[in-house]
Design an enzyme around this catalytic site. Structure first.
Site, PDB file in Angstrom:
ATOM      1  N   ARG A  70       0.683  -1.242  -0.094  1.00 52.60           N
ATOM      2  CA  ARG A  70       0.166  -0.013  -0.107  1.00 52.60           C
ATOM      3  C   ARG A  70       0.792   1.134  -0.129  1.00 52.60           C
ATOM      4  NH1 ARG A  70      -3.193  -3.605  -1.043  1.00 52.60           N
ATOM      5  NH2 ARG A  70      -5.140  -3.820   0.043  1.00 52.60           N
ATOM      6  N   SER A 103     -10.169  -0.779   3.810  1.00 53.42           N
ATOM      7  CA  SER A 103      -9.833  -1.368   4.789  1.00 53.42           C
ATOM      8  C   SER A 103      -9.081  -0.119   5.836  1.00 53.42           C
ATOM      9  CB  SER A 103      -8.652  -2.183   4.640  1.00 53.42           C
ATOM     10  OG  SER A 103      -9.228  -3.308   4.123  1.00 53.42           O
ATOM     11  N   GLU A 160      -4.183   2.722   7.138  1.00 54.12           N
ATOM     12  CA  GLU A 160      -4.016   2.461   5.717  1.00 54.12           C
ATOM     13  C   GLU A 160      -4.494   3.764   5.030  1.00 54.12           C
ATOM     14  OE1 GLU A 160      -4.440  -1.485   4.269  1.00 54.12           O
ATOM     15  OE2 GLU A 160      -5.634  -0.618   2.241  1.00 54.12           O
TER      16      GLU A 160
HETATM   17  C1  LIG Z   1     -15.420  -0.156  -0.467  1.00 52.59           C
HETATM   18  C2  LIG Z   1     -13.834  -0.023  -0.558  1.00 52.59           C
HETATM   19  C3  LIG Z   1     -13.031  -1.144  -0.912  1.00 52.59           C
HETATM   20  C4  LIG Z   1     -11.637  -1.133  -1.415  1.00 52.59           C
HETATM   21  N1  LIG Z   1     -11.036  -2.221  -1.514  1.00 52.59           N
HETATM   22  C5  LIG Z   1      -9.579  -2.128  -1.652  1.00 52.59           C
HETATM   23  C6  LIG Z   1      -8.792  -3.245  -2.118  1.00 52.59           C
HETATM   24  O1  LIG Z   1      -9.313  -4.179  -2.293  1.00 52.59           O
HETATM   25  N2  LIG Z   1      -7.435  -2.924  -2.256  1.00 52.59           N
HETATM   26  C7  LIG Z   1      -7.192  -1.833  -2.225  1.00 52.59           C
HETATM   27  O2  LIG Z   1      -5.758  -1.475  -2.497  1.00 52.59           O
HETATM   28  N3  LIG Z   1      -7.779  -0.526  -1.839  1.00 52.59           N
HETATM   29  C8  LIG Z   1      -9.142  -0.712  -1.764  1.00 52.59           C
HETATM   30  N4  LIG Z   1      -9.661   0.204  -1.302  1.00 52.59           N
HETATM   31  C9  LIG Z   1      -8.965   1.767  -1.174  1.00 52.59           C
HETATM   32  C10 LIG Z   1      -9.089   2.751  -2.503  1.00 52.59           C
HETATM   33  O3  LIG Z   1     -10.050   2.305  -3.258  1.00 52.59           O
HETATM   34  C11 LIG Z   1      -7.645   2.465  -2.753  1.00 52.59           C
HETATM   35  O4  LIG Z   1      -6.731   2.992  -2.111  1.00 52.59           O
HETATM   36  C12 LIG Z   1      -7.582   3.305  -4.319  1.00 52.59           C
HETATM   37  O5  LIG Z   1      -6.344   2.979  -4.972  1.00 52.59           O
HETATM   38  C13 LIG Z   1      -7.614   4.681  -4.096  1.00 52.59           C
HETATM   39  O6  LIG Z   1      -7.737   5.626  -5.056  1.00 52.59           O
HETATM   40  P1  LIG Z   1      -8.278   6.913  -5.067  1.00 52.59           P
HETATM   41  O7  LIG Z   1      -8.483   7.532  -6.681  1.00 52.59           O
HETATM   42  O8  LIG Z   1      -9.825   6.819  -4.539  1.00 52.59           O
HETATM   43  O9  LIG Z   1      -7.427   7.793  -4.220  1.00 52.59           O
HETATM   44  P2  LIG Z   1      -7.684   8.804  -3.167  1.00 52.59           P
HETATM   45  O10 LIG Z   1      -8.367   8.225  -2.103  1.00 52.59           O
HETATM   46  O11 LIG Z   1      -8.341  10.170  -3.486  1.00 52.59           O
HETATM   47  O12 LIG Z   1      -6.128   9.265  -2.684  1.00 52.59           O
HETATM   48  C14 LIG Z   1      -5.347   8.157  -2.155  1.00 52.59           C
HETATM   49  C15 LIG Z   1      -3.906   8.588  -2.080  1.00 52.59           C
HETATM   50  O13 LIG Z   1      -3.398   8.393  -3.687  1.00 52.59           O
HETATM   51  C16 LIG Z   1      -2.806   9.868  -3.907  1.00 52.59           C
HETATM   52  N5  LIG Z   1      -3.353  10.079  -5.265  1.00 52.59           N
HETATM   53  C17 LIG Z   1      -4.662   9.880  -5.844  1.00 52.59           C
HETATM   54  N6  LIG Z   1      -4.610  10.305  -7.208  1.00 52.59           N
HETATM   55  C18 LIG Z   1      -3.055  10.750  -7.445  1.00 52.59           C
HETATM   56  C19 LIG Z   1      -2.585  11.162  -8.532  1.00 52.59           C
HETATM   57  N7  LIG Z   1      -3.090  11.296  -9.931  1.00 52.59           N
HETATM   58  N8  LIG Z   1      -1.327  11.732  -8.440  1.00 52.59           N
HETATM   59  C20 LIG Z   1      -0.751  11.414  -7.243  1.00 52.59           C
HETATM   60  N9  LIG Z   1      -1.171  10.823  -6.169  1.00 52.59           N
HETATM   61  C21 LIG Z   1      -2.558  10.668  -6.163  1.00 52.59           C
HETATM   62  C22 LIG Z   1      -3.514  10.762  -3.096  1.00 52.59           C
HETATM   63  O14 LIG Z   1      -2.781  11.974  -2.693  1.00 52.59           O
HETATM   64  C23 LIG Z   1      -3.625  10.032  -1.663  1.00 52.59           C
HETATM   65  O15 LIG Z   1      -2.471   9.941  -1.060  1.00 52.59           O
HETATM   66  C24 LIG Z   1     -11.214   0.140  -1.119  1.00 52.59           C
HETATM   67  C25 LIG Z   1     -11.846   1.328  -0.702  1.00 52.59           C
HETATM   68  C26 LIG Z   1     -13.471   1.092  -0.599  1.00 52.59           C
HETATM   69  C27 LIG Z   1     -14.222   2.472  -0.312  1.00 52.59           C
END
Ligand SMILES: Cc1cc2nc3c(=O)[nH]c(=O)nc-3n(C[C@H](O)[C@H](O)[C@H](O)COP(=O)(O)OP(=O)(O)OC[C@H]3O[C@@H](n4cnc5c(N)ncnc54)[C@H](O)[C@@H]3O)c2cc1C
Length: 311
Positions: free
Chosen positions: A168, A217, A299
């Site tokens: 992560r 998580s 996380e």
């Molecule tokens: C129901 C549910 C289930 C999930 N299951 C999983 C799973 O199975 N596995 C898993 O790994 N995660 C899971 N997640 C967590 C989440 O979906 C992941 O971490 C996802 O990759 C976050 O992406 P985001 O676009 O929403 O990023 P955000 O939540 O908006 O940001 C997360 C991080 O990424 C950075 N970031 C985002 N976009 C960029 C960019 N373009 N450039 C630089 N930095 C950036 C942000 O600065 C921040 O540090 C889950 C979440 C939910 C709500």
């Protein structure tokens, strides 16, 4: 608030509330919310921006608690201009704002297996930053390189090695924004790939509160993963089991609750503030430490300032 902010071609909004842009539906405003028109617009804006102003890239907010007092500086949120998936043989070039699920489906149509992305609700930028993964597969296993605009406005390309993936985690220069990535995927039969994704969705719905407001998580699993994020079953220790053993399944604080369905999911049952969610998370960390001796690590990314009253 800074007055000499550059004027981009894209959209720049002062004091824009972020609660509707996060999965948990909490959080105060961004001092500035910037949606660049394209990569050049982003690079020019960042180059002209006072270096003292902090920059935070957000995806679709599925792994974020934005604190109630909001985020100082500029929040960059990529829009439609950074969407899109191109397929060439077994290589995909993907805009960072593309949703993981959309990429998995598009890959499957082309007979390429990125099924692990189907049930992760984030964007590709967030998936790279977090080295997102499930079912034993991670972004680190597929990424060739990423295009990045640095905080100084330079356009650079980072290889998977430069990103130094861990569980992560990836190393990204402070304040930089991932704009697109190239990924390699193994071949598969399109119908079989779509069928596998449908099964994965059913499995998720059966075991996780997918219809609730959560950020996935909440805490990392304390052990059992190598530095590249590979699961190691011999040592696996689950955060949800430690929370359950500490008697905290379903425990609530204000509008925040540790899910009954999956105790490592922190949910907003309706009226939670970011402060409620964070306070419950910290309570869980203390109790789990007392009960099991394990110190859980967040996380979920927590960002921004508390309100003056909370402070
Ligand atoms: C129901 C549910 C289930 C999930 N299951 C999983 C799973 O199975 N596995 C898993 O790994 N995660 C899971 N997640 C967590 C989440 O979906 C992941 O971490 C996802 O990759 C976050 O992406 P985001 O676009 O929403 O990023 P955000 O939540 O908006 O940001 C997360 C991080 O990424 C950075 N970031 C985002 N976009 C960029 C960019 N373009 N450039 C630089 N930095 C950036 C942000 O600065 C921040 O540090 C889950 C979440 C939910 C709500």
């Amino acid at each position: 608030m800074s007055t000499d902010i550059p004027t981009p071609r894209g959209s720049l909004i002062a004091n824009r509330s972020l609660d509707s842009l996060t999965w948990l539906r909490v959080g105060g405003p961004a001092e500035w919310l910037f949606q660049p028109a394209d990569e050049d617009d982003l690079a020019e804006f960042l180059a002209a921006l006072d270096p003292a102003v902090p920059v935070f890239a957000m995806g679709v907010g599925s792994n974020l608690i934005v604190r109630d007092g909001g985020i100082r500086g500029v929040v960059v949120r990529l829009g439609r201009a950074f969407n899109g998936v191109e397929v060439d043989g077994d290589v995909l070039t993907v805009g960072a704002a593309s949703l993981d699920a959309q990429v998995a489906r598009r890959a499957a149509d082309a007979g390429l297996d990125l099924t692990f992305l189907r049930t992760i609700p984030g964007s590709i930028g967030g998936a790279v930053r977090m080295n997102a993964g499930c079912y034993g597969t991670y972004m680190a296993d597929h990424l060739i390189e990423g295009r990045v605009v640095t905080r100084e406005g330079r356009k650079i390309t980072l290889s998977a090695g430069d990103l130094n993936f861990g569980y992560r985690h990836s190393d990204l220069p402070e304040g930089s924004v991932i704009t697109s990535v190239t990924m390699r995927a193994p071949k598969g039969d399109p119908d079989a790939l779509h069928a596998r994704m449908a099964e994965q969705l059913d499995r998720r719905d059966a075991t996780q509160p997918t219809k609730e407001r959560s950020a996935g998580s909440t805490f990392r699993n304390p052990a059992g993963y190598s530095s590249t994020g590979q699961a190691d079953d011999t040592h696996e220790l689950k955060a949800w089991a430690l929370i359950d053993q500490a008697g905290l399944r379903g425990h609530s604080w204000g509008g925040a609750q540790m899910s009954q369905k999956h105790p490592n999911f922190l949910i907003n049952t309706g009226g939670a503030t970011a402060a409620d969610l964070e306070a419950l998370g910290e309570l869980v960390r203390r109790r789990v430490l007392e009960e099991s001796g394990h110190e859980l690590q967040w996380e979920v990314v927590r960002i921004g300032e508390p309100t003056p009253e909370e402070d």
